[in-house]
Each structure stands twice: as C-alpha cells, then as structure tokens.
Design an enzyme around this catalytic site. Structure first.
Site, PDB file in Angstrom:
ATOM      1  N   SER A 138      23.576  49.283  15.558  1.00 18.76           N
ATOM      2  CA  SER A 138      22.553  50.129  14.954  1.00 18.76           C
ATOM      3  C   SER A 138      23.107  50.658  13.637  1.00 18.76           C
ATOM      4  CB  SER A 138      22.241  51.285  15.914  1.00 18.76           C
ATOM      5  OG  SER A 138      21.376  52.206  15.302  1.00 18.76           O
ATOM      6  N   LYS A 164      20.071  46.332  14.118  1.00 20.47           N
ATOM      7  CA  LYS A 164      19.004  47.340  14.120  1.00 20.47           C
ATOM      8  C   LYS A 164      19.168  48.191  12.869  1.00 20.47           C
ATOM      9  CE  LYS A 164      18.522  51.503  16.916  1.00 20.47           C
ATOM     10  NZ  LYS A 164      18.515  52.009  18.313  1.00 20.47           N
ATOM     11  N   LYS A 166      17.856  51.516  10.818  1.00 25.05           N
ATOM     12  CA  LYS A 166      17.104  52.774  10.889  1.00 25.05           C
ATOM     13  C   LYS A 166      16.159  52.826   9.693  1.00 25.05           C
ATOM     14  CE  LYS A 166      19.048  54.873  14.451  1.00 25.05           C
ATOM     15  NZ  LYS A 166      18.291  55.353  15.614  1.00 25.05           N
ATOM     16  N   ASP A 191      14.302  50.889  13.779  1.00 25.44           N
ATOM     17  CA  ASP A 191      14.150  52.095  14.616  1.00 25.44           C
ATOM     18  C   ASP A 191      13.742  53.257  13.716  1.00 25.44           C
ATOM     19  OD1 ASP A 191      14.249  54.160  16.441  1.00 25.44           O
ATOM     20  OD2 ASP A 191      16.382  53.938  16.943  1.00 25.44           O
ATOM     21  N   GLU A 216      11.192  50.150  17.075  1.00 27.33           N
ATOM     22  CA  GLU A 216      11.507  51.169  18.076  1.00 27.33           C
ATOM     23  C   GLU A 216      10.951  52.522  17.647  1.00 27.33           C
ATOM     24  OE1 GLU A 216      15.718  51.175  18.817  1.00 27.33           O
ATOM     25  OE2 GLU A 216      15.677  53.029  19.985  1.00 27.33           O
ATOM     26  N   ASP A 241      11.695  54.572  22.928  1.00 28.14           N
ATOM     27  CA  ASP A 241      12.982  55.230  23.183  1.00 28.14           C
ATOM     28  C   ASP A 241      12.676  56.679  23.587  1.00 28.14           C
ATOM     29  OD1 ASP A 241      15.420  56.606  22.965  1.00 28.14           O
ATOM     30  OD2 ASP A 241      15.965  55.830  21.003  1.00 28.14           O
ATOM     31  N   LYS A 265      18.137  54.652  27.953  1.00 26.43           N
ATOM     32  CA  LYS A 265      19.359  55.438  27.731  1.00 26.43           C
ATOM     33  C   LYS A 265      19.578  56.263  28.995  1.00 26.43           C
ATOM     34  CE  LYS A 265      19.020  55.871  22.711  1.00 26.43           C
ATOM     35  NZ  LYS A 265      18.715  56.757  21.576  1.00 26.43           N
ATOM     36  N   GLY A 293      22.085  53.553  22.730  1.00 24.51           N
ATOM     37  CA  GLY A 293      23.336  54.292  22.585  1.00 24.51           C
ATOM     38  C   GLY A 293      23.098  55.661  21.998  1.00 24.51           C
TER      39      GLY A 293
HETATM   40  O1  OSB Z   1      17.479  56.327  18.329  1.00 26.85           O
HETATM   41  O2  OSB Z   1      18.744  54.938  19.276  1.00 26.85           O
HETATM   42  C1  OSB Z   1      18.604  55.968  18.628  1.00 26.85           C
HETATM   43  C2  OSB Z   1      22.005  57.353  17.592  1.00 26.85           C
HETATM   44  C3  OSB Z   1      21.784  58.705  17.748  1.00 26.85           C
HETATM   45  C4  OSB Z   1      20.550  59.136  18.160  1.00 26.85           C
HETATM   46  C5  OSB Z   1      19.521  58.231  18.407  1.00 26.85           C
HETATM   47  C6  OSB Z   1      19.738  56.879  18.257  1.00 26.85           C
HETATM   48  C7  OSB Z   1      21.004  56.441  17.804  1.00 26.85           C
HETATM   49  C8  OSB Z   1      21.317  55.056  17.530  1.00 26.85           C
HETATM   50  C9  OSB Z   1      22.765  54.650  17.570  1.00 26.85           C
HETATM   51  O3  OSB Z   1      20.508  54.232  17.174  1.00 26.85           O
HETATM   52  C10 OSB Z   1      23.140  53.953  18.811  1.00 26.85           C
HETATM   53  C11 OSB Z   1      24.634  53.791  18.921  1.00 26.85           C
HETATM   54  O4  OSB Z   1      25.211  53.020  18.144  1.00 26.85           O
HETATM   55  O5  OSB Z   1      25.241  54.454  19.798  1.00 26.85           O
HETATM   56 MG    MG Z   2      16.131  54.896  19.046  1.00 28.56          MG
END
Ligand code: OSB
Ligand code: MG
Length: 371
Positions: A138, A164, A166, A191, A216, A241, A265, A293
C-alpha cells in the site's frame, strides 16, 4: 478443557515508521500501540497487538480508548469467566458495544496462547492450509507523481504482487493513469479512505477506464447504501474496508450488493473469530477477500499471515515485509516477503519469536493484571 490464563501483560510501545504514511485522512509517522500478552502457568506466552491510532481518523477508536476499554471492561470480564476456546472471547465481550480494536488486541493474545498450549501453528488452529501467501503493498500519497512512480518501480522490482495507491480528490485519475501507463503488467488498485461522496460519481466512473483491480472504500466510513448505488453504476469492483465491522455488516453489504470484495482487518472486526465468520460467509457468497493492514509491528503482521492462510483470501493482501515499515521489528525472524510471497511459519502459535531487547527498547509503559 479450559484455557488457563494467569496473567495479562499490557505494554505500550512507540515505534517510528521508516517514512511517513499519508492517506486522504492524514499523515502518520510515529506508531503508538499496545502489545498484549496472555500468560499461563506452564511457560506459554501468547501475544497480540492493538491497531487503533492516536487520532480517531480511520475509526472512532484511539490508543487511549483502547487502554480504557481493555483495563476497565475487558480484563474484568476475563477475570470473572472461564474460557474453553478462543472463540468464547467473542461472546464474552459481546455486552461491550463495538470497541473492536480493543477486543481484538486481547483476543489475539488468547488465540496465540491457545495455539502454543496445543503446540500447533496459529494458521492451523484457524483452519488455514496455505503454506505461502501472496502479498502486495500500500503506497501512501506522495509529494509528486515522480516520487510515486519511483516507489512503484522499487516495489514491482522487489516482486510484490499488486500495488495499492492511496487516492483523494486531486490525486486520483491522472496519478493512476500514469502508474498504469508505466507499469502495464502489475495489478493496480486504489484506496480512497472515504474521500468521496456520490456527488463525485462521474469522477469515480471515469476510473473504469483504468482497469483497476478494485477501488477500496470510496465513500463514507459508515456507509453501505451509497456504495451499493455506486457499485451499480461502475464496472470496477468496490472493496469495503472501513464500513465492515462484523458478520452482520458483511451480510447486509452482500444483500445490498454494496461491494464485490472485502478487506478483512482483524482489529476492525473485533478479532480472529469474527474475521473467520466473515471469511466463511464471503466464501459462501462468492465475495473475494484479502487481508488489510494497519501498519502493524511483527506481532500483528504474524496474526495477519495466519488469517490469510484461509482459502477465500484469494487476492494479495497488504501484509508486506517488516523492513518496509521498521528499521528494527520486535519479532525474530522479521517478516520477509520474497518475490511477493511470505512463507507461513511452521512453529507453534504466531510462529515468530519475540525479540525481547527490541520490545524493551520500544516499551514506554507496562502493566500486569493477575486473573
Ligand atoms: O485503509 O487500508 C487502509 C494504513 C493505515 C490506515 C488505513 C489503511 C492503511 C493502509 C496500509 O492502507 C496498510 C499497511 O501497509 O499496513
Ligand atoms: Mg483501506
């Protein structure tokens, strides 16, 4: 057979991420969380990890609410009751509404303890069979498209199975189009962490041109109704999510056709038992799942790996190697992804040893509760 638990240890840790992580809701660099430890009288130690952040911008829980709920409500429930199986924790904690990340932190330590008492890997106790899992990464919002392309390049080269990105309004279509143009062979997803509303529908529909693996959580953190309207108007699969906290949320999202994919999660859904139940109902309904994560340390990462061995985790998750996040992790060996594949450890419980020196280094507070 009961699960004998003599003590619960609660350590608060502070660890610095190697680099800041930016999403549509904000930037994180310092991670504060709890390592939970469940101890029996026979030398077994089970470990869990809390995932709430210091600020309630992903969900309503925080590091402080986690501490409040664990110490004032959940540990007293453990004191007053006997557990026969880790699945009992879900029922035991039911009278306490939500606060899923607090519940999950304790439940995880109890699952690990139980697996160690039985002398079998956590993955196996959960019913998982995979020996290896596929993982992606991510990538947070970057200062420039060039920075992002360079990060994508590094991670594609490292062999990660999907990327992924953001996104948020102003950092979406053009950025994703550039990534797709430069890396046509790697599966790409986006995401949004709830950065859009249905007013942005034409902007979101335009993403259909990019052949993304999924998008996402485009809409509100607590919504499944608008997501259903959006999914009906888009070809790109929507993955939920933030909106999914339970089996019941999952069933309703499936009924409303709010998504085609779910990011599970463990912390968000209140623990491994609920995560398994969500997995099972997704499997029955043809909903693909993957493991998300929360920038975890190695302990949370190990739990994610164990869960991902279940069969419906058919898409690469966000559980990347430890070295993407930390200079030094608190488990040994650290989690390593080779060519985007993590080999599931075969040792009992979470399958990684705790690095006690590292644990001590990052611990800022410690409390012990006798049950
Ligand atoms: O939305 O999945 C998410 C990290 C912090 C809060 C929300 C998210 C995330 C990530 C990172 O996308 C996931 C990771 O690498 O642990
Ligand atoms: Mg997410």
């Amino acid at each position: 057979m009961t699960i004998p638990i003599k003590q619960i240890k609660l350590r608060k840790l502070k660890m610095m991420l190697k680099s800041p992580f930016t999403t549509s809701f904000g930037t994180m660099q310092e991670k504060e969380f709890f390592v939970t430890e469940a101890i029996d009288g026979d030398g077994n130690h089970g470990f869990g990890e809390s995932v709430a952040f210091t600020i309630p911008w992903y969900s309503e829980e925080t590091v402080k609410t986690t501490h409040h709920v664990i110490t004032d409500f959940l540990i007293p429930l453990l004191k007053e009751n006997i557990l026969n199986h880790p699945d009992d924790v879900l029922e035991l904690f039911k009278p306490i509404k939500r606060n899923n990340m607090a519940k999950s932190a304790l439940e995880g330590a109890i699952w690990d303890l139980y697996a160690k008492q039985k002398n079998i890997p956590l993955a196996e106790v959960l019913g998982g069979t995979k020996k290896q899992i596929d993982v992606g990464i991510s990538l947070g919002i970057q200062p420039s498209i060039d920075d992002l392309l360079q990060k994508v390049q590094e991670n594609v080269k490292a062999g990660y199975k999907r990327i992924k990105i953001k996104i948020k309004p102003g950092w979406d279509y053009d950025v994703l189009a550039e990534v797709k143009k430069n890396f046509p062979d790697i599966p790409v997803m986006a995401d949004a962490n709830s950065a859009y509303t249905l007013k942005d529908i034409s902007q979101l529909q335009k993403l259909d041109e990019l052949d993304l693996l999924m998008i996402e959580q485009p809409l509100a953190h607590d919504d499944i109704v608008d997501h259903s309207k959006l999914q009906a108007a888009m070809n790109t699969p929507i993955c939920l999510d933030e909106s999914i906290h339970s089996l019941s949320d999952t069933q309703k999202a499936i009924q409303l056709q709010s998504c085609k994919i779910i990011n599970i999660k463990i912390g968000r859904v209140g623990g491994l038992s609920e995560a398994k139940r969500i997995h099972d109902v997704c499997k029955q309904n043809g909903i693909d799942v993957w493991c998300g994560g929360m920038l975890e340390s190695g302990i949370g990462r190990a739990h994610n790996i164990a869960l991902t061995t279940l069969p419906q985790f058919v898409l690469p998750g966000d559980t990347a190697g430890s070295s993407r996040y930390w200079e030094k992790d608190i488990i040994t060996p650290e989690v390593v992804a080779e060519n985007g594949v993590i080999t599931v450890p075969g040792e009992p419980g979470i399958g990684y040893e705790i690095d006690n020196d590292a644990l001590d280094t990052f611990t800022v507070d410690e409390e012990v509760f006798t049950l």
